[in-house]
Write a protein that holds these residues in place. Structure first.
Motif, PDB file in Angstrom:
ATOM      1  N   THR A 127       0.866  -1.066  -0.023  1.00  0.00           N
ATOM      2  CA  THR A 127      -0.158   0.011  -0.154  1.00  0.00           C
ATOM      3  C   THR A 127       0.995   1.230  -0.060  1.00  0.00           C
ATOM      4  O   THR A 127       1.883   1.379   0.907  1.00  0.00           O
ATOM      5  CB  THR A 127      -0.973   0.077   1.300  1.00  0.00           C
ATOM      6  N   ARG A 163       0.873   1.722  -9.669  1.00  0.00           N
ATOM      7  CA  ARG A 163      -0.210   0.451  -9.599  1.00  0.00           C
ATOM      8  C   ARG A 163       0.444  -0.602 -10.112  1.00  0.00           C
ATOM      9  O   ARG A 163      -0.555  -1.801  -9.976  1.00  0.00           O
ATOM     10  CB  ARG A 163      -1.140   0.989 -10.654  1.00  0.00           C
ATOM     11  N   LYS A 212      -0.533  -2.665  -4.613  1.00  0.00           N
ATOM     12  CA  LYS A 212      -2.021  -3.209  -4.478  1.00  0.00           C
ATOM     13  C   LYS A 212      -2.950  -1.716  -4.378  1.00  0.00           C
ATOM     14  O   LYS A 212      -4.028  -1.594  -5.165  1.00  0.00           O
ATOM     15  CB  LYS A 212      -2.042  -4.034  -3.591  1.00  0.00           C
ATOM     16  N   TYR A 213      -2.556  -0.825  -3.492  1.00  0.00           N
ATOM     17  CA  TYR A 213      -3.496   0.249  -3.227  1.00  0.00           C
ATOM     18  C   TYR A 213      -2.595   1.492  -3.299  1.00  0.00           C
ATOM     19  O   TYR A 213      -1.543   1.680  -2.752  1.00  0.00           O
ATOM     20  CB  TYR A 213      -4.091   0.140  -1.853  1.00  0.00           C
ATOM     21  N   GLY A 241      -2.835   5.817  -2.616  1.00  0.00           N
ATOM     22  CA  GLY A 241      -3.682   7.104  -2.205  1.00  0.00           C
ATOM     23  C   GLY A 241      -3.068   8.194  -1.820  1.00  0.00           C
ATOM     24  O   GLY A 241      -1.728   8.266  -1.915  1.00  0.00           O
ATOM     25  N   GLN A 246      -7.595   7.621  -6.906  1.00  0.00           N
ATOM     26  CA  GLN A 246      -7.079   7.145  -5.817  1.00  0.00           C
ATOM     27  C   GLN A 246      -7.682   6.125  -5.159  1.00  0.00           C
ATOM     28  O   GLN A 246      -8.918   6.036  -5.272  1.00  0.00           O
ATOM     29  CB  GLN A 246      -6.634   8.209  -4.960  1.00  0.00           C
ATOM     30  N   ASP A 247      -7.331   5.145  -4.671  1.00  0.00           N
ATOM     31  CA  ASP A 247      -8.034   4.019  -3.880  1.00  0.00           C
ATOM     32  C   ASP A 247      -8.116   4.393  -2.501  1.00  0.00           C
ATOM     33  O   ASP A 247      -9.111   4.289  -1.950  1.00  0.00           O
ATOM     34  CB  ASP A 247      -7.103   2.798  -3.469  1.00  0.00           C
ATOM     35  N   PHE A 260      -6.538  -1.780   4.420  1.00  0.00           N
ATOM     36  CA  PHE A 260      -5.936  -2.430   3.410  1.00  0.00           C
ATOM     37  C   PHE A 260      -4.706  -3.381   3.885  1.00  0.00           C
ATOM     38  O   PHE A 260      -3.623  -2.972   3.999  1.00  0.00           O
ATOM     39  CB  PHE A 260      -5.293  -1.314   2.540  1.00  0.00           C
ATOM     40  N   THR A 314      -1.930  -5.432   3.465  1.00  0.00           N
ATOM     41  CA  THR A 314      -0.811  -5.503   2.414  1.00  0.00           C
ATOM     42  C   THR A 314       0.507  -5.879   3.383  1.00  0.00           C
ATOM     43  O   THR A 314       0.833  -5.706   4.420  1.00  0.00           O
ATOM     44  CB  THR A 314      -0.500  -4.563   1.356  1.00  0.00           C
TER      45      THR A 314
END
Length: 138
Positions: free
Chosen positions: A10, A32, A36-37, A39, A60-61, A80, A82
């Motif tokens: 993330t 990306r 995975k995420y 923001g 953005q996630d 999230f 990760t």
């Protein structure tokens, strides 16, 4: 920058760090591939982040919304799941914050160098007064 190639990271950008990059949209698109995420977090009001990301066409996630950066990073970490959580920032305060909330910290300059992102001030230096690239000069 190596996210392990498995997308198990993330990545959060401080808005100020994102603003220091020449092409934030391309940075997000590239990030990306190995995150995975991705923001944005900021102490700025939500509309400031939203206006910037819309202008730059960034999807953005997650973003900080009305919360502060610490609460946002803690919330993102909880939501999230990760292997890694990396915060790209611009200051010693950002580094301290990352340490406090259990994120890895990466200064935007180091992130840009590792991922081959161009910083905005570097892009300005390579353009002449008319905005033309200087690489065609003798």
């Amino acid at each position: 920058m190596d996210g392990g190639g498995d997308g198990e990271m993330t990545l959060a950008f401080e808005l100020a760090a994102l603003q220091e990059l020449a092409d934030p949209s391309a940075v997000f698109d590239g990030a990306r591939r190995w995150s995975k995420y991705v923001g944005v977090v900021s102490e700025k009001p939500t509309y400031v982040v939203t206006n910037f990301t819309r202008k730059e066409r960034i999807r953005q996630d997650f973003f900080s919304g009305p919360r502060g950066k610490a609460e946002s990073l803690e919330s993102v970490r909880d939501q999230f799941d990760t292997d890694r959580h990396v915060f790209v920032g611009t200051s010693d305060a950002d580094r301290d914050l990352a340490d406090e909330v259990g994120w890895e910290y990466l200064p935007v300059e180091e992130a840009a160098e590792a991922a081959e992102w161009e910083l905005a001030d570097e892009a300005e230096e390579t353009a002449d007064d008319d905005g033309h690239e200087r690489d065609d000069w003798p």
